[in-house]
Enzyme design. Structure first.
Site, PDB file in Angstrom:
ATOM      1  N   GLY A  41     -28.913  39.627  25.848  1.00 37.22           N
ATOM      2  CA  GLY A  41     -27.877  40.375  25.982  1.00 37.22           C
ATOM      3  C   GLY A  41     -28.357  41.591  27.197  1.00 37.22           C
ATOM      4  O   GLY A  41     -27.321  42.405  27.400  1.00 37.22           O
ATOM      5  N   SER A  42     -29.253  41.531  28.031  1.00 38.75           N
ATOM      6  CA  SER A  42     -29.415  42.693  28.691  1.00 38.75           C
ATOM      7  C   SER A  42     -28.811  42.722  30.164  1.00 38.75           C
ATOM      8  O   SER A  42     -28.756  43.802  30.549  1.00 38.75           O
ATOM      9  CB  SER A  42     -31.252  42.619  29.228  1.00 38.75           C
ATOM     10  OG  SER A  42     -31.264  41.492  30.065  1.00 38.75           O
TER      11      SER A  42
END
Length: 195
Positions: A41-42
């Site tokens: 999810g960066s």
């Protein structure tokens, strides 16, 4: 009567054509385009977990030949720098982040805002203010400063430092899955606001 010589010749021609197309496909994947998927999810909210994207690989090679540099706001896929070995990453791993600054640029974070070359950057792609501070630094030659769009949950340059340009594998440019988001990944230029 069936002419077996003609049939055999036709079969061999088909096999040769298939082999040529397989070789072309491998060359395209190796040198020009490569499919990738987003494992973390960066880069939220720009790229979602499990999104499938295409990266183009000729720009980094061309930049090197022509002595050009990457542009701010490009989303790059890269091999981790050596400093990430301490975090368990190997050279076979690929990461994805947004280019924030290139060689010669200054970068700092203060009051939840990103500043590049002393100008506050309006970043419509992030959903929350940055929750850390960073003193001003100058990006060295042939290096990039890369951050995840999910600024507060991204292992990126603010943790491990500069990214050597030679580590860049390619530039993300197209999302092909899920189909409802099929299309280009836009790189609108920064909306710079004077300090």
């Amino acid at each position: 009567m069936i002419n077996t010589k003609t049939n055999n010749k036709s079969i061999w021609q088909d096999i040769k054509n298939i082999i040529i197309w397989i070789i072309i496909a491998f060359l395209i994947r190796w040198q020009i385009l490569e499919p990738r998927w987003i494992p973390s999810g960066s880069m939220l909210p720009t790229l979602q977990i499990q999104d499938k994207i295409l990266i183009e690989k000729y720009t980094p090679k061309l930049n090197k030949i022509l002595g050009k540099h990457f542009s701010s706001n490009q989303i790059v896929v890269f091999s981790p720098p050596e400093k990430l070995n301490d975090f368990g990453y190997t050279s076979n791993t690929a990461l994805i982040k947004r280019v924030i600054a290139t060689e010669g640029d200054s970068v700092e974070v203060k009051g939840g805002q990103l500043f590049v070359n002393n100008k506050r950057i309006n970043e419509p792609w992030i959903s929350r203010p940055i929750n850390y501070e960073m003193d001003k630094i100058i990006i060295p030659k042939q290096s990039l400063w890369v951050l995840g769009d999910n600024r507060n949950n991204s292992l990126d340059s603010h943790v491990w430092g500069y990214l050597p340009e030679e580590n860049v594998i390619g530039i993300a440019f197209w999302r092909y899955w899920p189909f409802k988001t099929f299309g280009p990944i836009w790189f609108d230029s920064y909306n710079k606001i004077e300090k």
